[in-house]
Motif scaffolding. Structure first.
Motif, short mmCIF file in Angstrom:
data_model
loop_
_atom_site.label_atom_id
_atom_site.label_comp_id
_atom_site.label_asym_id
_atom_site.label_seq_id
_atom_site.Cartn_x
_atom_site.Cartn_y
_atom_site.Cartn_z
N UNK A 329 0.86 -1.19 0.00
CA UNK A 329 0.00 0.00 0.00
C UNK A 329 0.89 1.24 0.00
N UNK A 330 0.39 2.31 -0.63
CA UNK A 330 1.09 3.59 -0.67
C UNK A 330 0.12 4.66 -0.16
N UNK A 331 0.61 5.51 0.73
CA UNK A 331 -0.17 6.62 1.27
C UNK A 331 0.44 7.92 0.77
N UNK A 332 -0.37 8.75 0.12
CA UNK A 332 0.08 10.05 -0.39
C UNK A 332 -0.41 11.12 0.58
N UNK A 333 0.54 11.73 1.30
CA UNK A 333 0.19 12.66 2.36
C UNK A 333 0.40 14.11 1.94
N UNK A 334 -0.66 14.75 1.49
CA UNK A 334 -0.74 16.20 1.41
C UNK A 334 0.46 16.87 0.74
N UNK A 335 0.64 16.57 -0.56
CA UNK A 335 1.65 17.30 -1.32
C UNK A 335 1.08 17.59 -2.71
N UNK A 336 1.70 18.52 -3.40
CA UNK A 336 1.19 19.00 -4.67
C UNK A 336 1.36 17.97 -5.77
N UNK A 337 0.41 17.94 -6.68
CA UNK A 337 0.50 17.03 -7.82
C UNK A 337 1.71 17.36 -8.68
N UNK A 338 2.10 18.63 -8.71
CA UNK A 338 3.24 19.03 -9.54
C UNK A 338 4.56 18.47 -9.03
N UNK A 339 4.57 17.94 -7.82
CA UNK A 339 5.78 17.34 -7.28
C UNK A 339 5.99 15.92 -7.79
N UNK A 340 5.01 15.40 -8.53
CA UNK A 340 5.14 14.08 -9.14
C UNK A 340 5.36 14.23 -10.64
N UNK A 366 -2.45 21.09 0.55
CA UNK A 366 -1.74 20.80 -0.71
C UNK A 366 -2.24 19.52 -1.35
N UNK A 367 -3.47 19.14 -1.04
CA UNK A 367 -4.03 17.89 -1.57
C UNK A 367 -5.24 18.18 -2.44
N UNK A 368 -5.63 17.18 -3.21
CA UNK A 368 -6.84 17.25 -4.05
C UNK A 368 -6.83 18.48 -4.94
N UNK A 369 -7.91 19.24 -4.97
CA UNK A 369 -7.98 20.41 -5.85
C UNK A 369 -6.96 21.47 -5.43
N UNK A 372 -3.68 20.76 -6.94
CA UNK A 372 -3.56 20.72 -8.38
C UNK A 372 -3.72 19.34 -8.99
N UNK A 373 -4.51 18.47 -8.35
CA UNK A 373 -4.70 17.11 -8.88
C UNK A 373 -5.78 17.04 -9.96
N UNK A 374 -6.52 18.14 -10.12
CA UNK A 374 -7.55 18.13 -11.16
C UNK A 374 -6.89 18.07 -12.54
N UNK A 375 -7.49 17.25 -13.42
CA UNK A 375 -7.00 17.06 -14.79
C UNK A 375 -5.65 16.36 -14.83
#
Length: 851
Positions: A329-340, A366-369, A372-375
């Motif tokens: 399992x992987x947990x993504x804790x509150x960071x920007x989508x642009x960091x991936x 820094x999570x979800x909308x 910047x996780x939209x689109x």
């Protein structure tokens, strides 16, 4: 024959023949008296032979084939089996083209006077029906099922019914037999429990117990051969499900043996049952975070619940499935989508969808909308929609954009349409378009000096909005970079003009600041945050001072965007303006309420005892697409915790945080650790899911072990030496080769061991020559036929129902010995042939005596 003797036609024929004989004798004056009784006897035999039932000597076409399937399994009481067998013999002897099939663990054709012995520990109705279909040869006929309807595999029986000749050519009739129904019988059913579990995982085993009548009994449970439970129950008649709370220990095959003890039970043979499950090593969880301090608390909570975890930054996250595969399992804790990177995002999506692993998103600023996780690639696998829930009214926002217009923002070597200053202007215009008429906007541009390109004031609409866009479009790049002076001027302008409750500043730069120290920047941002002004930053390009921009955002309680390409600016500015508005954040007390009832994530928890959240990421539900909203907010019913299936894996979304801002009370709640443990375990894959699979089928007389051997790519592997081993009841290790029977399929058939549970394993080598062990425990329970009537699943039967009396009504008995009429006819003819010469000899006085 007795039927012929009692027929009036026989006596009429015999009488007429006798009168004719007497008339001839009187006319010829025959007085040789010893011949008369013999002649009359011959006359009677001839009449009897002529009047035997016509079916016995019929020369017409034979009747259709009839097949009687007779259940001789142990679910039928012995007396019923014996009586039914006698009636089946009588039926078979009563006419031609009649066949009896004895049904037990296998189907056997019965003929002659000695019928085969039947193993009654199972009911092979499917085999009996197939044998009947073979006997009918695809033609018309009749099949009678004499059974109690209890079979081991109802689905196979239903399929076999469908293989009988179609089109109504075969009539099906049911002759019900009484099954075992001792009202005092008490027996244990098969355990309900997982077949595989992770190490140190609590689980519940459910034992069905059936009581014919209310009674008291003792339940004893042994785990791995050690007694762990002995408890007395007093229950009424009926079926009862007894839950037993257990926990896996070390990685091994875990065995269970349950026994029910009752002094009043007439049939203790069905009071023991067994089970086994494979325990795998503890799963590994990867926590990807920018805040190791806060995430370490979550890691500690998981460790306390038996889950191992590692911390990693987004930059270090593997971009290939092979590198990520050690984690379940992987947990993504509150960071920007642009960091991936795109590769990292695709890997995470495939990690859930293709590998069947768990993926959990945790909320925050820094999570979800907001992040910047939209689109993005990851938006589609989220169980929530990245759109704000509809609200009646949004509060006004103050949004200030301070962006760098130094010479480095407009390099001549870059095509005009791709220069950072051009993209920054376009991004600023799009961000303005997201604001409302009542919002306040200010745009400050800077190099070595700063100026308010758009002075802070209401956005407006119409001409005012167009003039704002035109002014932004006139900004050009030149000069050096003085970030501290620009940040100070922007904050002073926001302080001098009190506007709205929510005030947000976005700072963009692609270079190093010529003024200010790191401590001065941090102090300035911290002071602004205390005054209610939040600050986010964008570090554009590799030459930007990323450490400085990250520290400003951290002190200003905003978001930090490290951006490689200027083409990302429009999306980021739009997301940031929406985030600043707070339309994707609910701030204020929010009590949780239960969404999905009895969801396993909340097992053992009472939602009423959960503390409130001080805020959460306000998003929309995907329940209409199959998502499960486990927890909702009480005021707006926004999703707080949602889960759903993505391909082979599960994805979860927690819209609260880890206590940085919103879930402070939750971290001190007694259920915090269990909730995260259960959430992670819910998303974990089936531990038995892998390149090799084993299936063990235990029959009444033997068992069959089948192994599916696959490569790491999932392709069948052939020509692999495969071996099955298990420890027998005598404690000795037994090994058997498993021949290949199909592509990647290996199988061995063994004799059924005594009742019990045995540790078994399938052994082979992978493509690299490393040994592979697949657990294959053997669970040998008492035969299903030893359960009382109607407890096992019965086959669905559609057809006419009849009784033995109706079946035997069309049968012509043939004497005590049961010989057919044709044999009696042959004996009568033989008697006439032998006696007729004797009568002639007596009548013509060839005998030595005189009359």
């Amino acid at each position: 024959m007795l039927t012929a003797l009692t027929a009036p036609l026989f006596w009429l024929a015999f009488g007429l023949g006798a009168l004719a004989l007497l008339a001839i004798a009187w006319r010829r004056r025959l007085r040789w008296r010893p011949a008369w009784p013999l002649r009359l006897a011959l006359l009677g035999l001839a009449a009897l032979a002529a009047l035997l039932p016509q079916a016995a000597v019929s020369t017409g076409p034979p009747p259709d084939r009839q097949v009687l399937i007779l259940d001789q399994s142990d679910s039928i009481p012995p007396l019923v089996r014996e009586t039914a067998g006698q009636q089946a013999r009588q039926w078979q002897a009563g006419g031609p083209n009649r066949m009896v099939i004895l049904m037990g663990a296998e189907a056997l054709a019965a003929s002659g006077t000695v019928w085969p012995a039947v193993d009654g520990r199972d009911t092979d109705l499917a085999g009996a029906l197939d044998l009947a279909a073979d006997a009918l040869g695809g033609g018309s006929g009749r099949v009678i099922l004499a059974t109690d309807g209890v079979v081991a595999d109802p689905f196979a029986a239903q399929e076999a019914l469908g293989r009988l000749p179609p089109g109504g050519a075969v009539s099906l009739e049911l002759l019900p037999l009484a099954g075992s129904s001792d009202p005092a019988d008490l027996f244990a059913g098969r355990f309900y429990l997982p077949s595989a579990m992770w190490e140190h995982t609590p689980f519940r085993a459910v034992l069905p117990v059936y009581l014919g009548r209310g009674s008291e009994f003792v339940l004893r449970l042994a785990v791995n051969g050690q007694l762990v439970l002995e408890e007395t129950y007093s229950l009424p008649a009926g079926q009862h499900l007894i839950p037993i709370e257990l926990q896996t220990t070390v990685s091994e095959i875990m065995t269970l043996e349950a026994e029910i003890l009752s002094a009043l039970d007439p049939r203790p043979q069905n009071n023991r049952t067994f089970a086994a499950l494979q325990v795998f090593p503890a799963p590994r969880v990867l926590i990807v975070t920018q805040n190791a301090g806060r995430a370490s608390g979550l890691a500690g909570a998981l460790s306390a619940e038996g889950l191992d975890s590692d911390l990693m930054t987004p930059d270090d996250l593997p971009a290939s499935l092979s590198a990520l595969s050690p984690y379940q399992a992987v947990i993504l804790h509150n960071f920007l989508a642009s960091q991936l990177t795109q590769a990292q995002a695709v890997t995470l999506k495939d990690f859930a969808g293709q590998l069947g692993r768990g993926l959990i998103f945790i909320g925050g600023r820094s999570a979800y909308t907001l992040g910047g996780y939209k689109d993005t690639v990851l938006e589609s696998i989220l169980p929530v929609r990245l759109a704000p829930p509809p609200r009646s009214q949004d509060s006004a926002l103050t949004f200030v954009l301070a962006f760098d217009r130094s010479a480095s923002m407009g390099p001549l070597r870059v095509p005009p349409q791709l220069r950072p200053i051009v993209l920054a202007r376009e991004a600023a215009i799009r961000a303005v378009e997201t604001l409302g008429v009542e919002d306040y906007l200010g745009i400050l541009t800077y190099n070595t000096s700063s100026q308010w390109t758009i002075p802070l004031g209401p956005v407006g609409d119409g001409l005012a909005l167009q003039q704002t866009k035109d002014a932004i479009g006139q900004v050009t790049a030149a000069g050096g970079t003085s970030i501290f002076k620009a940040l100070t001027a922007a904050l002073e302008g926001m302080r001098d003009l009190p506007t709205t409750e929510t005030r947000h500043l976005l700072l963009l730069s692609d270079g190093q600041s010529a003024d200010g120290t790191l401590d001065e920047f941090v102090a300035l941002a911290s002071q602004a945050n205390q005054e209610g002004i939040t600050i986010s930053t964008i570090a554009l390009g590799v030459e930007a001072d990323r450490e400085l921009m990250a520290r400003i955002a951290e002190a200003g309680d905003g978001r930090y965007y490290p951006v490689e390409q200027a083409t990302e600016l429009p999306r980021i500015l739009i997301d940031e303006s929406r985030a600043a508005r707070g339309e994707n954040v609910h701030e204020g007390t929010a009590f949780p309420i239960q969404g999905e009832p009895d969801h396993p994530v909340l097992s053992g928890m009472t939602v009423a005892t959960m503390p409130p959240l001080a805020g959460y990421n306000a998003l929309q539900s995907k329940a209409d697409l199959g998502a499960e909203d486990v927890l909702l907010s009480a005021n707006f019913e926004d999703p707080l915790l949602s889960v759903w299936q993505v391909g082979l894996g599960r994805v979860a979304a927690w819209t609260g945080d880890l206590g940085e801002e919103w879930a402070g009370e939750w971290t001190g709640w007694a259920g915090w650790e269990p909730m995260w443990s259960q959430l992670v375990r819910y998303t974990l894959p089936d531990p038995a899911f892998g390149p090799g699979q084993v299936e063990v089928e235990v029959g009444p007389a033997g068992l069959q072990v089948t192994a599916q051997v696959r490569s790491t790519a999932g392709l069948p592997r052939g020509g692999v030496p495969v071996q099955f081993s298990f420890v027998g009841p005598d404690g000795q290790l037994r090994a058997y080769a498993m021949p290949q029977v199909g592509p990647g399929t290996y199988r061995t058939v063994l004799e059924r061991p005594p009742e019990g549970v045995y540790r078994g394993v399938v052994l082979y080598e992978d493509e690299d020559g490393f040994p592979v062990e697949l657990a294959a425990p053997l669970v040998v329970d008492y035969p299903r036929e030893w359960q009382p009537e109607a407890q096992p699943e019965a086959v669905e039967f559609v057809g006419a129902t009849l009784a033995w009396e109706e079946l035997l009504a069309g049968t012509s008995p043939s004497g005590p010995a049961g010989a057919p009429s044709e044999a009696v006819f042959q004996r009568l003819i033989l008697a006439l042939v032998l006696l007729w010469p004797l009568e002639i000899a007596i009548r013509r006085r060839w005998m030595p005596w005189r009359g």
